[in-house]
Design a protein around this motif. Structure first.
Motif, mmCIF file in Angstrom:
data_model
loop_
_atom_site.group_PDB
_atom_site.id
_atom_site.type_symbol
_atom_site.label_atom_id
_atom_site.label_comp_id
_atom_site.label_asym_id
_atom_site.label_seq_id
_atom_site.Cartn_x
_atom_site.Cartn_y
_atom_site.Cartn_z
ATOM 1 N N GLU A 88 1.108 1.846 9.590
ATOM 2 C CA GLU A 88 1.493 1.262 8.298
ATOM 3 C C GLU A 88 2.002 2.334 7.346
ATOM 4 N N ALA A 89 1.365 3.492 7.336
ATOM 5 C CA ALA A 89 1.833 4.590 6.486
ATOM 6 C C ALA A 89 3.212 5.066 6.941
ATOM 7 N N ALA A 90 3.409 5.128 8.259
ATOM 8 C CA ALA A 90 4.713 5.537 8.784
ATOM 9 C C ALA A 90 5.791 4.519 8.433
ATOM 10 N N ALA A 91 5.463 3.242 8.532
ATOM 11 C CA ALA A 91 6.426 2.195 8.189
ATOM 12 C C ALA A 91 6.784 2.258 6.711
ATOM 13 N N ASP A 92 5.803 2.554 5.867
ATOM 14 C CA ASP A 92 6.103 2.738 4.435
ATOM 15 C C ASP A 92 7.136 3.842 4.249
ATOM 16 N N ARG A 93 6.949 4.965 4.937
ATOM 17 C CA ARG A 93 7.900 6.078 4.841
ATOM 18 C C ARG A 93 9.270 5.684 5.365
ATOM 19 N N PHE A 94 9.302 4.946 6.460
ATOM 20 C CA PHE A 94 10.550 4.496 7.071
ATOM 21 C C PHE A 94 11.406 3.740 6.055
ATOM 22 N N PHE A 95 10.781 2.842 5.317
ATOM 23 C CA PHE A 95 11.523 2.044 4.342
ATOM 24 C C PHE A 95 11.767 2.789 3.027
ATOM 25 N N THR A 96 10.826 3.638 2.622
ATOM 26 C CA THR A 96 10.943 4.341 1.340
ATOM 27 C C THR A 96 12.010 5.422 1.380
ATOM 28 N N ASP A 97 12.129 6.101 2.510
ATOM 29 C CA ASP A 97 13.121 7.173 2.677
ATOM 30 C C ASP A 97 14.062 6.808 3.818
ATOM 31 N N PRO A 98 14.961 5.838 3.603
ATOM 32 C CA PRO A 98 15.742 5.293 4.713
ATOM 33 C C PRO A 98 16.697 6.265 5.384
ATOM 34 N N ALA A 99 17.016 7.384 4.724
ATOM 35 C CA ALA A 99 17.919 8.367 5.329
ATOM 36 C C ALA A 99 17.167 9.466 6.071
#
Length: 197
Positions: A93-104
């Protein structure tokens, strides 16, 4: 006529099996069967699916209701997370948050959200461009790339605020003529079916 993007429901998590080969859990199968029993599922004229096992199993259950075959849509799998493999739920879940928060930015070698979005948009638009718009179509895939597709079709920035709810097994609908979502992610067993719009 409408199209649907459908994410597979709950999976049987097995850290010893590559994630793309995970199948549906019994709960996931039951939810897919409930969706398949609905009127909208019987009205589908075409089904295409990611080649990941959980998506193919979902598509197969829906195909039984509609009498349609399932075609594999190349390059429509979930964002590539093979660099890390299985992550325990809290870490994921923390990784998915990062995936969407920093899309580049790639999280520990994951495919970036921008790259995954470009990929899913490219393959889905090519599919729809060649599809007969008089035939209802369902694309069965995954929550991550599905959310990225939803954001693109809605003309909004990538954000996890538009992600599906826990467990997966959701859909959004869009008119084939306009290709703009007419509903947010909705549980597959709760959706009421086609409406004018």
């Amino acid at each position: 006529m409408f199209g649907l993007y459908i994410s597979h429901p709950e999976v049987a998590i097995d850290p010893d099996v590559p994630i793309p080969r995970w199948g549906l859990s019994e709960k996931g199968r039951e939810r897919a069967r409930m969706a398949a029993a609905s009127g909208w599922a019987r009205g589908l004229g075409r089904l295409v699916s990611s080649d990941e096992t959980k998506a193919l199993e979902t598509a197969g259950l829906l195909a039984e209701a509609s009498g349609s075959s399932v075609d594999v849509l190349k390059d429509s799998g979930e964002n590539d997370r093979s660099a890390t493999g299985f992550l325990p739920p809290a870490e994921f879940e923390a990784a998915a948050d990062r995936f969407f928060t920093d899309p580049a930015v790639s999280f520990r070698g994951w495919e970036t959200a921008h790259d995954a979005q470009a990929r899913i948009v490219r393959v889905v638009m090519a599919l729809l461009d060649a599809h007969d718009p008089s035939i209802p179509i369902a694309i069965i895939g995954h929550g991550g790339v599905g959310t990225l597709l939803y954001c693109h079709l809605s003309g909004i920035p990538v954000s996890r605020a538009h992600d599906q709810g826990p467990g997966g097994g959701n859909l959004f609908a869009f008119p084939l003529a306009r290709r703009r979502p007419v509903c947010k992610w909705t549980r597959i067993e709760d959706w009421q079916g086609w409406t004018d719009g």
